[in-house]
Design a protein around this motif. Structure first.
Motif, PDB file in Angstrom:
ATOM      1  N   PRO A  19       3.075  10.642   0.818  1.00 45.25           N
ATOM      2  CA  PRO A  19       1.847  10.817   1.589  1.00 45.25           C
ATOM      3  C   PRO A  19       0.662  11.126   0.670  1.00 45.25           C
ATOM      4  O   PRO A  19       0.767  11.958  -0.237  1.00 45.25           O
ATOM      5  CB  PRO A  19       2.180  12.010   2.495  1.00 45.25           C
ATOM      6  CG  PRO A  19       3.670  11.960   2.643  1.00 45.25           C
ATOM      7  CD  PRO A  19       4.171  11.476   1.308  1.00 45.25           C
ATOM      8  N   ILE A  71     -18.309   4.486   3.489  1.00 46.39           N
ATOM      9  CA  ILE A  71     -17.181   5.371   3.810  1.00 46.39           C
ATOM     10  C   ILE A  71     -17.139   6.541   2.828  1.00 46.39           C
ATOM     11  O   ILE A  71     -17.053   7.711   3.219  1.00 46.39           O
ATOM     12  CB  ILE A  71     -15.839   4.599   3.743  1.00 46.39           C
ATOM     13  CG1 ILE A  71     -15.797   3.493   4.795  1.00 46.39           C
ATOM     14  CG2 ILE A  71     -14.663   5.560   3.936  1.00 46.39           C
ATOM     15  CD1 ILE A  71     -14.600   2.558   4.655  1.00 46.39           C
ATOM     16  N   GLU A 129     -10.025   9.040   2.227  1.00 45.33           N
ATOM     17  CA  GLU A 129      -9.955  10.172   3.149  1.00 45.33           C
ATOM     18  C   GLU A 129      -9.131  11.307   2.540  1.00 45.33           C
ATOM     19  O   GLU A 129      -9.525  12.483   2.598  1.00 45.33           O
ATOM     20  CB  GLU A 129      -9.359   9.676   4.473  1.00 45.33           C
ATOM     21  CG  GLU A 129      -9.495  10.616   5.640  1.00 45.33           C
ATOM     22  CD  GLU A 129      -8.397  11.656   5.632  1.00 45.33           C
ATOM     23  OE1 GLU A 129      -8.646  12.769   6.114  1.00 45.33           O
ATOM     24  OE2 GLU A 129      -7.290  11.361   5.122  1.00 45.33           O
ATOM     25  N   TYR A 178     -14.255   4.109  10.213  1.00 43.74           N
ATOM     26  CA  TYR A 178     -14.975   4.984   9.303  1.00 43.74           C
ATOM     27  C   TYR A 178     -16.460   4.651   9.275  1.00 43.74           C
ATOM     28  O   TYR A 178     -17.208   5.223   8.527  1.00 43.74           O
ATOM     29  CB  TYR A 178     -14.395   4.837   7.900  1.00 43.74           C
ATOM     30  CG  TYR A 178     -12.939   5.216   7.855  1.00 43.74           C
ATOM     31  CD1 TYR A 178     -12.562   6.508   7.518  1.00 43.74           C
ATOM     32  CD2 TYR A 178     -11.943   4.309   8.199  1.00 43.74           C
ATOM     33  CE1 TYR A 178     -11.232   6.876   7.491  1.00 43.74           C
ATOM     34  CE2 TYR A 178     -10.613   4.672   8.169  1.00 43.74           C
ATOM     35  CZ  TYR A 178     -10.266   5.948   7.821  1.00 43.74           C
ATOM     36  OH  TYR A 178      -8.945   6.313   7.799  1.00 43.74           O
ATOM     37  N   LEU A 179     -16.856   3.685  10.059  1.00 44.44           N
ATOM     38  CA  LEU A 179     -18.209   3.142   9.919  1.00 44.44           C
ATOM     39  C   LEU A 179     -18.988   3.255  11.210  1.00 44.44           C
ATOM     40  O   LEU A 179     -19.519   2.274  11.715  1.00 44.44           O
ATOM     41  CB  LEU A 179     -18.131   1.660   9.510  1.00 44.44           C
ATOM     42  CG  LEU A 179     -17.609   1.363   8.109  1.00 44.44           C
ATOM     43  CD1 LEU A 179     -17.438  -0.126   7.917  1.00 44.44           C
ATOM     44  CD2 LEU A 179     -18.557   1.931   7.076  1.00 44.44           C
ATOM     45  N   SER A 208      -1.260   6.682  -2.332  1.00 43.37           N
ATOM     46  CA  SER A 208      -0.616   5.733  -1.419  1.00 43.37           C
ATOM     47  C   SER A 208      -1.563   5.365  -0.275  1.00 43.37           C
ATOM     48  O   SER A 208      -2.413   6.157   0.107  1.00 43.37           O
ATOM     49  CB  SER A 208       0.635   6.408  -0.840  1.00 43.37           C
ATOM     50  OG  SER A 208       1.317   5.557   0.040  1.00 43.37           O
ATOM     51  N   GLY A 209      -1.389   4.162   0.254  1.00 46.39           N
ATOM     52  CA  GLY A 209      -2.088   3.808   1.492  1.00 46.39           C
ATOM     53  C   GLY A 209      -3.130   2.725   1.341  1.00 46.39           C
ATOM     54  O   GLY A 209      -3.255   2.096   0.294  1.00 46.39           O
ATOM     55  N   THR A 210      -3.856   2.481   2.422  1.00 45.92           N
ATOM     56  CA  THR A 210      -4.973   1.554   2.397  1.00 45.92           C
ATOM     57  C   THR A 210      -6.166   2.276   1.774  1.00 45.92           C
ATOM     58  O   THR A 210      -6.166   3.506   1.673  1.00 45.92           O
ATOM     59  CB  THR A 210      -5.329   1.110   3.821  1.00 45.92           C
ATOM     60  OG1 THR A 210      -5.672   2.276   4.579  1.00 45.92           O
ATOM     61  CG2 THR A 210      -4.145   0.413   4.497  1.00 45.92           C
ATOM     62  N   ARG A 224       8.261   3.425   3.615  1.00 53.00           N
ATOM     63  CA  ARG A 224       6.983   3.234   4.290  1.00 53.00           C
ATOM     64  C   ARG A 224       6.400   1.849   4.032  1.00 53.00           C
ATOM     65  O   ARG A 224       5.414   1.469   4.641  1.00 53.00           O
ATOM     66  CB  ARG A 224       6.006   4.321   3.841  1.00 53.00           C
ATOM     67  CG  ARG A 224       6.528   5.739   4.114  1.00 53.00           C
ATOM     68  CD  ARG A 224       5.638   6.796   3.468  1.00 53.00           C
ATOM     69  NE  ARG A 224       4.344   6.868   4.108  1.00 53.00           N
ATOM     70  CZ  ARG A 224       3.196   7.052   3.469  1.00 53.00           C
ATOM     71  NH1 ARG A 224       3.173   7.182   2.152  1.00 53.00           N
ATOM     72  NH2 ARG A 224       2.056   7.101   4.118  1.00 53.00           N
ATOM     73  N   PRO A 234       0.817  -1.229   0.000  1.00 53.42           N
ATOM     74  CA  PRO A 234       0.000   0.000   0.000  1.00 53.42           C
ATOM     75  C   PRO A 234       0.847   1.274   0.000  1.00 53.42           C
ATOM     76  O   PRO A 234       0.397   2.313  -0.460  1.00 53.42           O
ATOM     77  CB  PRO A 234      -0.804  -0.093   1.299  1.00 53.42           C
ATOM     78  CG  PRO A 234      -0.808  -1.522   1.679  1.00 53.42           C
ATOM     79  CD  PRO A 234       0.443  -2.127   1.103  1.00 53.42           C
ATOM     80  N   TYR A 235       2.083   1.186   0.514  1.00 51.94           N
ATOM     81  CA  TYR A 235       2.885   2.402   0.666  1.00 51.94           C
ATOM     82  C   TYR A 235       4.086   2.453  -0.276  1.00 51.94           C
ATOM     83  O   TYR A 235       5.038   3.182  -0.020  1.00 51.94           O
ATOM     84  CB  TYR A 235       3.318   2.553   2.128  1.00 51.94           C
ATOM     85  CG  TYR A 235       2.127   2.608   3.048  1.00 51.94           C
ATOM     86  CD1 TYR A 235       1.372   3.777   3.149  1.00 51.94           C
ATOM     87  CD2 TYR A 235       1.704   1.496   3.760  1.00 51.94           C
ATOM     88  CE1 TYR A 235       0.241   3.829   3.938  1.00 51.94           C
ATOM     89  CE2 TYR A 235       0.575   1.537   4.559  1.00 51.94           C
ATOM     90  CZ  TYR A 235      -0.157   2.703   4.642  1.00 51.94           C
ATOM     91  OH  TYR A 235      -1.279   2.758   5.414  1.00 51.94           O
ATOM     92  N   PRO A 292      -9.206   3.048   2.841  1.00 53.24           N
ATOM     93  CA  PRO A 292      -9.786   4.162   3.615  1.00 53.24           C
ATOM     94  C   PRO A 292      -8.882   5.400   3.629  1.00 53.24           C
ATOM     95  O   PRO A 292      -9.366   6.525   3.553  1.00 53.24           O
ATOM     96  CB  PRO A 292      -9.935   3.576   5.026  1.00 53.24           C
ATOM     97  CG  PRO A 292     -10.025   2.100   4.825  1.00 53.24           C
ATOM     98  CD  PRO A 292      -9.146   1.811   3.638  1.00 53.24           C
ATOM     99  N   GLU A 293      -7.579   5.184   3.700  1.00 54.28           N
ATOM    100  CA  GLU A 293      -6.669   6.338   3.674  1.00 54.28           C
ATOM    101  C   GLU A 293      -6.756   7.089   2.345  1.00 54.28           C
ATOM    102  O   GLU A 293      -6.701   8.322   2.298  1.00 54.28           O
ATOM    103  CB  GLU A 293      -5.216   5.878   3.909  1.00 54.28           C
ATOM    104  CG  GLU A 293      -4.964   5.421   5.333  1.00 54.28           C
ATOM    105  CD  GLU A 293      -3.588   4.760   5.521  1.00 54.28           C
ATOM    106  OE1 GLU A 293      -3.061   4.823   6.634  1.00 54.28           O
ATOM    107  OE2 GLU A 293      -3.056   4.175   4.546  1.00 54.28           O
TER     108      GLU A 293
END
Lengths: 638, 638
Positions: free
Chosen positions: B256, B56, B26, A636-637, B18-20, A503, A472-473, B22-23
């Protein structure tokens, strides 16, 4: 070793190494090169005269094998032709100050260059004649992106036509092999007309040859070009000059010069030996498997790790006779937890935290393997042992991890009986693990080539193809080194992972442990479903796999509902290679990571599946990240 | 702004961030996107249901614009055809849970795919009919590496032939422009038959299109593809759907998510405005030069820096009326040394040490420039001012450096008269500097695209070509952003430098200052020889240039001995561009660096020389490294 074995002088171009010119020379000498190629830019930026360079090199015992490159010389229209000969005279001055008699002229890339081999030959003959008057020599090399001359045979035809004793051919494996040109004809040339040989490898990349050459070359054995065939052809010609490495590589420019120089020398020693020459290199070991892995722990980490191992079905099988060291075992897998103070393991723990500090390979002949490693300039290691205990020969991997070599010819169990108080064995039915399937390592950015060379030359492991795994990163690049004998439950498989991002799971491992090392250990089983089901019941922390994964699996593969449900209930991931009946299958499950450092995997290979489930790595990394970051949907839920 | 201006919904594919999952959602919402493309892998790795994703996104105010990709569907041989339709139904289930009505089908890459547009059309019509029954729609896109369909016109012909209201075309700037395909015909299509538009840019790279696409795409304005022409054609068709960014980029994967999302939105707002739409973007400022640079210092650093500036011919020209701030001046160059406590400068000093904390650009209309920056989501900044002092409008560059905007229309000197006690002016003959020629910045690894976008969109600067500069400890990549009006002594030039290696001068700067920032400042003069000669006499620390450099210069350029000697005696470097009479010349000298942080340069441009002496950067970096490391030849020459 054939009786005709020759030892060649070994040289490296200064452009291959990081640093200022004195630093480059110092590194090449310290590692044991006989000579260097002085790359012109390194001289221009050096705050001293060419005579100073000669004195430094000579003080270090280094020969200056060649001065290079002299560009865009031959076959230019007339006013420039005269200036180019003046230019050559100025560089002859530099060469005489440097104390080298050979200059590399690379084929002209200028748009103004004339496409006339006879003209090129005449110009080079004139340059050679002027060189000859000063006791110097000229070597002519075809650049892969030369304007009119880009193949070795064209360069050779011009050299032959020029017919001057001070003019010879220079061949370079990269320029030849990057164009898929056939080097075999080089064997037919008179060896004394080849004045110099440059070696470089490169990964297979589909990009323009100039960018490929300037940024991605590496040492023979680190890439994918057939450098060995090139070298064989060159040596069959009767060439007896130096073998020299010329590598342009962004990562080498940034790496400590001595590390790069060591890799370079190891690569040359290996290439020379593969060509049937050199001062003797024993055959690589036959690695039949991994005898044990050793974890460096302190007392609290030992408690937690032994708890994790118990949940995975390991039992406490022995205690070291003289050290604070415990053996955990299941089936063919031996894991050693070392919490002995003032030991190599405790030093490893201080530096890296709880981590694998040693791997033990089962080999056919440990003494021969050690002799080979030593000849390839590896760092050997001797442990302290108690009375009557076995000393296992060992060497250090490039990251400092110890690699023990356990002799397969001796009774394999004896290392345990010699050194451990062994407890009663459990029934084998309770131990479903077959052995260690693979051990994945995380490498610091920029070090993949170094590790590939180490495992390829010292152990004869074969690099498999490169995978890109989306964490993911950031992206992870993964490449497995596999012993040629590897079959399920047999051999050694070492996926090497690298990430530019700090990361990612790999990047975090490298930061957290301040180095490279074992990132995960995969155990082989013949029945992953039963094993995982039993271990989940015992509390093993297998990663929860998202339901969406199974919905997609149903779309991708012809699995019936029962099979799918069996996977889903056990958090098992699935992959297959090949098609239909010929297809192999792969079932695997991962644990959550131990202190964000390492984790375990259970794998079942069916029907000759050869890969590592790379398609599922993204799932594993995302789930581990979610667990780590607490980025769970619940947040988030509400 | 034309009266027909439209505002388009703005969307971004989750794979761009980048990220999961939800990230990613967001970040897209926080920055202000209207919607997202859900990239399938992000859903598969997400530990929640598609309905959870819908909740979400909806909670964040994000629309799910599309689900993508659905691969390898059309024109498959028969048994697979049926399975593919089943596969589509399963994905329709997912879409309905997600709450999106559109799926992206990309052209088939399978070797088994049949080269038959009619068959492809029939398959897509059948899929569209099934989608239609559920109230869903299908968009068909040509992948640049599709097996048989790789151009938008082929995809359009198939869509037209299928003739189903639930089937439309999807166009992507990368897939079109990477093949040098002409997008202008898209303007002739019925806009309502285009279901979705994806935008991505990319640097020009000569490599296979798949690798290029998967690793190097970037946002419109960050690369070199004519994305604007593509978008113009799309909008002329009458398309009114969302504009969506789909970017696969190794650096974005690691950065980020909010930083990337901000760049993405800035890029879309700019592209929309360039196409004559959007909610209003004032024209970029005309930047005529740099009014001043401000250095953050403490008292000891101020003493040392003022000493260095004196040796370079600057004089103490003023003192701030209310703050601990001094003005140093020479000719057209104003340098402000700020050691005021509890100020933005002191905060900058705490974080980064002695460094440039602000640049002031002279612009034609500061208010318009600020309005543009605000519309492009820049962070604006208001300084504290004393009674009667001028407030200069300012914004923050991506690294936090302040950029003041000084209005050219107002009396330029007034900012000094308003805020400073000015001391007596010196005769202009003693002040040979004309102005600031360029300001070079060091950027953290992975941030080049972000800075290019900022200067290109906010200020209208033009990116020049990329240079690669060999530092002894790694490669530097350098790209200048230049105001369109830049002429010698006029305009703004900002070379941006980046290095993967932390051991280079650029890498060391980024580590030492924990961020990006001004790495060197070049002053323009009409007579570098006299200036440097005078300043050397005054003790200015110009870098000693190796004699070898001048020996080579004599070979490379037709300089007579006198000219060469003039350069050599003054430590001046030399370059020329163009040929013969048309050639421009460049003379320049560097100082040693101040605390290994920044350094100064004096440059003379003759005859329209437009570059920055990149060919000499290697000399400068090697000499600086030698001074820094003490790796002097003396050490080896005893």
């Amino acid at each position: 070793m054939p009786s005709s074995a020759l030892t060649f002088k070994k040289s490296i171009a200064t452009v291959s190494l990081s640093g200022t010119l004195p630093e480059k020379l110092e590194a090449a000498a310290a590692i044991g090169f006989d000579g260097v190629e002085i790359f012109e830019n390194d001289l221009l930026t050096f705050d001293g005269s060419p005579a100073d360079v000669r004195r430094i090199a000579s003080g270090l015992g280094l020969e200056i094998a060649i001065f290079q490159p002299f560009r865009d010389f031959e076959a230019m229209p007339d006013p420039i032709r005269v200036r180019n000969l003046d230019r050559a005279e100025r560089k002859f001055d530099v060469m005489q100050e440097l104390g080298t008699d050979l200059v590399l002229v690379c084929s002209n890339v200028q748009p103004a260059a004339i496409d006339d081999p006879a003209r090129a030959a005449a110009d080079l003959a004139e340059m050679a004649e002027r060189a000859h008057r000063r006791g110097l020599r000229v070597g002519y090399e075809a650049l892969a992106w030369g304007r009119h001359v880009n193949r070795w045979r064209q360069a050779w035809d011009i050299v032959r036509q020029a017919d001057h004793p001070a003019l010879g051919l220079i061949v370079d494996s990269f320029h030849t092999l990057a164009l898929d040109d056939d080097p075999s004809g080089i064997a037919e040339l008179p060896g004394d007309r080849i004045f110099f040989v440059q070696l470089a490898d490169a990964p297979k990349l589909s990009m323009d040859v100039l960018s490929w050459s300037r940024h991605f070359r590496n040492f023979p054995g680190q890439g994918a070009l057939p450098v060995q065939g090139f070298l064989d052809a060159v040596l069959r010609s009767g060439y007896r000059g130096p073998l020299s490495l010329e590598v342009f590589n962004d990562e080498f420019r940034a790496a400590p010069a001595r590390l790069t120089a060591l890799d370079g020398l190891r690569s040359l020693i290996h290439a020379e030996a593969e060509a049937g020459h050199g001062s003797g290199l024993p055959a690589p070991p036959v690695c039949s498997g991994i005898e044990f892995l050793e974890f460096a722990v302190d007392a609290p980490a030992r408690e937690r790790l032994s708890g994790l191992l118990s949940s995975l079905g390991f039992h406490h099988a022995g205690r070291h006779r003289s050290k604070d060291v415990d053996l955990y075992r299941q089936g063919g897998v031996n894991l050693v937890l070392n919490s002995e103070e003032d030991s190599a393991a405790s030093e490893h723990f201080q530096m890296h935290g709880p981590s694998v500090c040693a791997m033990a390979f089962k080999v056919d002949d440990a003494a021969r393997a050690i002799a080979r490693a030593e000849a390839l300039r590896c760092v050997l290691w001797r442990e302290r042992v108690g009375d009557g205990e076995r000393r296992i020969p060992a060497l250090r991997a490039p990251d400092g991890t110890l690699i023990y070599l356990v002799d397969d010819k001796e009774a394999r169990r004896s290392i345990w009986e010699d050194d451990f108080h062994l407890f009663a064995e459990l029934p084998s039915a309770t131990q479903p693990l077959l052995g260690i399937d693979h051990v994945a390592q995380a490498l610091p950015f920029g070090r993949m080539d170094s590790f590939v060379l180490f495992y390829r030359t010292v152990f004869g492991f074969v690099p498999e193809s490169l995978w890109e795994l989306p964490d993911p990163y950031g992206l992870i690049r993964s490449r497995a080194l596999v012993s040629p004998e590897a079959e399920p439950g047999h051999g050694v498989r070492l996926p090497l992972n690298i990430s530019e991002s700090r990361r990612t799971a790999t990047g975090r491992f490298v930061s957290a442990t301040s180095g490279a090392g074992v990132h995960h250990v995969a155990f082989a089983t013949a029945d992953a479903a039963t094993l995982v089901e039993d271990r989940l019941a015992a509390g093993a922390p297998f990663l929860p796999i998202p339901a969406n994964y199974y919905d997609d699996l149903a779309v991708k593969h012809p699995l019936d509902d029962k099979a799918l449900d069996g996977l889903k209930q056990r958090e098992l991931l699935y992959d297959r290679d090949g098609q239909g009946e010929a297809g192999g299958e792969f079932l695997h499950a991962y644990t959550d990571s131990f202190d964000d450092r390492f984790f375990f995997e259970v794998v079942e290979r069916r029907g000759g599946y050869r890969q590592f489930g790379a398609v599922n790595a993204a799932i594993r990394m995302a789930v581990q990240a979610q667990l780590r970051e607490g980025a769970r949907p619940e947040l988030y839920l509400d």
